[in-house]
Design a protein around this motif. Structure first.
Motif, PDB file in Angstrom:
ATOM      1  N   UNK A 209       0.757  -0.998   0.083  1.00  9.86           N
ATOM      2  CA  UNK A 209      -0.084  -0.147  -0.033  1.00  9.86           C
ATOM      3  C   UNK A 209       0.796   1.259   0.099  1.00  9.86           C
ATOM      4  N   UNK A 210       1.962   1.309   0.684  1.00 15.88           N
ATOM      5  CA  UNK A 210       2.663   2.526   0.845  1.00 15.88           C
ATOM      6  C   UNK A 210       3.586   2.678  -0.361  1.00 15.88           C
ATOM      7  N   UNK A 211       3.736   1.447  -1.209  1.00  9.94           N
ATOM      8  CA  UNK A 211       4.406   1.651  -2.471  1.00  9.94           C
ATOM      9  C   UNK A 211       3.519   2.060  -3.460  1.00  9.94           C
ATOM     10  N   UNK A 212       2.567   1.333  -3.526  1.00 16.54           N
ATOM     11  CA  UNK A 212       1.369   1.693  -4.624  1.00 16.54           C
ATOM     12  C   UNK A 212       0.322   2.756  -4.658  1.00 16.54           C
ATOM     13  N   UNK A 213      -0.323   2.968  -3.355  1.00 21.77           N
ATOM     14  CA  UNK A 213      -1.392   3.751  -3.136  1.00 21.77           C
ATOM     15  C   UNK A 213      -1.141   5.127  -3.407  1.00 21.77           C
ATOM     16  N   UNK A 255      11.100   5.164   3.501  1.00 20.53           N
ATOM     17  CA  UNK A 255       9.755   5.416   3.472  1.00 20.53           C
ATOM     18  C   UNK A 255       8.909   4.030   3.897  1.00 20.53           C
ATOM     19  N   UNK A 256       9.673   3.086   4.200  1.00 17.70           N
ATOM     20  CA  UNK A 256       8.928   1.606   4.373  1.00 17.70           C
ATOM     21  C   UNK A 256       9.145   0.986   5.826  1.00 17.70           C
ATOM     22  N   UNK A 257       8.357   0.218   6.156  1.00 14.66           N
ATOM     23  CA  UNK A 257       8.668  -0.473   7.506  1.00 14.66           C
ATOM     24  C   UNK A 257       9.927  -1.442   7.394  1.00 14.66           C
TER      25      UNK A 257
END
Lengths: 347, 345
Positions: A209-213, A255-257
């Motif tokens: 979600x964090x990469x695509x949304x 920006x990712x976990x």
């Protein structure tokens, strides 16, 4: 291009029973735009499904306003809504003996007549939907022979055939393997751009979600809903705050976990590129902090991809050559006791 | 594919005609095909006995079988779709138990309280039985329809239906305990099911009711197709789930109630025929399944009636046993074949 299609004001969701009013979430303010993929993230039980069900008019809201395309949700009849909202659900429908194109054709039901017969125009729209989701190869197959990922694509094609400006998806990627998850999310993102539809989905696949949304909604019990692009939410700290818990670390650079390891020992790591990062990752998993900024006697030399193998330097020993990371880790484990503790190095 | 379907449908329709004629031809009394033909066409010259056997016994029986088979099959198909359960059938909601209860009240209580065994009442008794069965079945159905508007889940509704069935059986058990043997025998015979019970005007009434009801139930095909997708998707496509459930359950319930009232509780046909139709036509589109179920239901009922009446058995075989004996292996065969084709894909 980008236009606000859904406007939510002070919305309360929940369940009404005879003598009980159970509020699941309240004071929700947000809006969703067309031409974008919006992802709803949140822990289990926080009310994602209830919110989606309320927005799709499957259950009544407890208070506030939902405006779809400028009109109150309640002012639409069931028939009108079926031409405005299309849904894709988590539940795997166990339909047997139905062809892929027949199921997608059922998406035309709001438009077909009494017997549900498809006109040539309807067939064209169904073909179009199949083409948009790129499932031409599934035509002629029975639903029960499809994999879960293929089945979800067929359901998305059904929603497209419904020709609704808004599509809600309740955890559409829940039962899929990783490549299928990526494929479905990218498909939805592409569709939102190509068709200018408003696509809103709930999901547990945080990384994707964090990469695509385009937009992310963070839903939690204490703060309600926080919305924004994944990047903005990352900068203002909402994301790291949202998932702050032991063992998970929000990496502000990417920006990712990622998983937060605890280190017991440290070792010096020399090298660069992919080999360097892979050795570092493997050592981190084993609780050993590895970095070129650590100044200890024990060190690993990785070289770059041109060189084969890895070299382990230990004091009072000859340099040890190994060809695979697995062997390297085994060798280091043997000497684990002699490595300096990570705590001291941090000081 | 489309041509294939049309051809199959014509074959099935033809099979009804063939089995219908066989039903007129075969029986305990030997009547040559020529005479049957003459009687049917109204050509003079056949003996009164032959005319009577055919027109008063075999034709009503065959007609009853045709419409009863079709009715049960349609009811079973609708129940399986609305409950999304392959084991559902006309009897699942306790509607046939309701009919049995009504009949049990009349047969068993009239003997005990009134002192008159119903079996001795003749035509009046038959009429009383039919009315009792319809009243019993429809009251259970009304209860189920009421409950269906109150509860959300299909499974809950299904369980409540089964529970109502159990209660009905229990009451019947108690009634039996207090009844005289002769009445119990009459009740058991009713419970075995028969296409031969309906005669004369009643048969005409029964056929007329079914000829009206069957096309009416076909009006629900779009609703049924949407229900296949599950409540969530169906609702999103503009279907009013409560109303749809009400219509489908009422329709299936009335069909079951009327068939049970006239023929007794005929088991198995309603469960088996929808599976056969799906197996043969390889589809779940009710626009095909509905007519297919009607045709297959009629044919199977005719075949079962034929077997029950085969020379040698002399009506000793109850229809209920035959439907299961013939139907079960056929269904197993079809399901096995389907599995194979699924694996090979």
């Amino acid at each position: 291009m980008k236009k606000e299609t859904i406007h939510i004001e002070d919305l309360s969701t929940g369940y009404l029973t005879k003598n009980n009013r159970k509020v699941v979430a309240e004071h929700i303010h947000a809006s969703i735009c067309s031409g974008e993929l919006t992802c709803l993230l949140g822990a289990n039980g926080v009310g994602k499904s209830t919110l989606l069900r309320t927005l799709s008019a499957f259950q009544p809201k407890l208070g506030g306003h939902i405006r779809l395309l400028g009109r109150e949700l309640e002012s639409y009849t069931d028939k009108q809504l079926s031409r405005i909202i299309g849904v894709v659900l988590t539940e795997k429908c166990d339909i047997r003996n139905m062809l892929v194109e027949e199921l997608i054709g059922l998406g035309r039901s709001p438009y077909t007549g009494f017997w549900g017969k498809l006109t040539p125009e309807d067939r064209e729209i169904v073909d179009n939907a199949i083409h948009q989701v790129k499932i031409e190869h599934l035509v002629g197959r029975m639903i029960q022979t499809l994999s879960d990922g293929e089945r979800q694509k067929v359901m998305i094609a059904k929603a497209l055939a419904q020709e609704t400006p808004i599509i809600f998806l309740d955890e559409p990627t829940a039962f899929l393997d990783f490549p299928s998850k990526v494929e479905i999310m990218q498909l939805l993102h592409r569709l939102s751009r190509e068709t200018d539809k408003t696509i809103f989905m709930s999901t547990h696949d945080l990384e994707l979600a964090l990469q695509i949304a385009d937009q992310v909604w963070l839903m939690d019990k204490t703060n309600g809903i926080t919305t924004g692009t994944p990047e903005d939410l990352s900068l203002d700290g909402s994301l790291s705050h949202f998932f702050a818990r032991k063992g998970i670390m929000f990496d502000k650079d990417t920006g990712l976990f990622r998983i937060d390891n605890e280190f017991t020992h440290a070792i010096r790591l020399d090298g660069c590129g992919q080999k360097y990062s892979m050795v570092r990752k493997a050592l981190q998993r084993n609780g050993i902090l590895a970095s070129r900024h650590v100044g200890v006697n024990y060190s690993v030399e990785t070289g770059n991809l041109d060189k084969e193998g890895f070299i382990l330097h230990c004091p009072d020993e000859e340099a040890l050559h190994v060809s695979r990371i697995e062997e390297l880790i085994a060798e280091i484990e043997k000497r684990r006791g002699q490595l300096p503790p990570a705590e001291e190095l941090k000081k | 594919m489309k041509r294939h379907t049309t051809l199959l449908m014509w074959l099935l329709a033809l099979s009804i005609l063939v089995f219908f004629f066989l039903n007129l031809l075969l029986g305990s009394v030997h009547i040559p095909a020529r005479s049957v033909w003459n009687v049917l066409l109204g050509i003079e010259g056949e003996s009164e006995i032959v005319t009577n056997i055919i027109m008063k016994s075999r034709v009503p029986q065959a007609l009853t079988a045709v419409v009863a088979g079709a009715g049960l099959a349609v009811s079973g198909l609708q129940m399986q779709t609305v409950f999304r359960n392959p084991l559902a059938g006309p009897s699942v909601l306790g509607i046939s138990s309701g009919a049995s209860l009504g009949v049990a009240f009349v047969i068993l209580l009239s003997g005990t309280i009134g002192g008159v065994a119903l079996s001795k009442l003749g035509l009046m008794g038959e009429l009383a039985l039919t009315i009792a069965a319809i009243v019993g079945a429809l009251s259970v159905m009304a209860l189920i329809v009421y409950v269906s508007q109150k509860v959300k889940g299909n499974v809950t509704l299904l369980i409540i239906g089964v529970m109502i069935g159990y209660i009905a059986s229990a009451v019947i058990g108690v009634l039996k305990f207090f009844s005289v043997e002769e009445d119990i025998r009459a009740y058991v015979i009713w419970g075995l099911g028969s296409f031969a019970r309906v005669s004369g005007d009643q048969m005409i009434l029964f056929v007329c009711i079914m000829v009206v009801l069957l096309p009416l139930s076909c009006l629900l095909v779009k609703t049924l197709n949407l229900l296949l997708l599950g409540d969530g998707y169906a609702r999103n496509l503009g279907l009013n789930i409560k109303q749809a459930r009400f219509l489908v359950i009422s329709c299936a319930g009335v069909l079951t109630a009327i068939v049970t009232a006239y023929c007794g509780p005929i088991m198995f046909l309603g469960l088996a025929v929808p599976h056969l139709s799906r197996g043969i036509f390889q589809t779940s589109d009710h626009r095909i399944l509905m007519p297919a179920s009607i045709c297959i239901g009629s044919s199977m009922a005719l075949v079962c009636n034929l077997i029950a009446r085969m020379p040698g058995f002399e009506g000793a075989l109850p229809v209920n046993s035959v439907t299961a004996l013939v139907g079960a292996p056929v269904v197993v065969y079809v399901l096995f074949n389907k599995r194979k084709s699924e694996f090979s894909e």
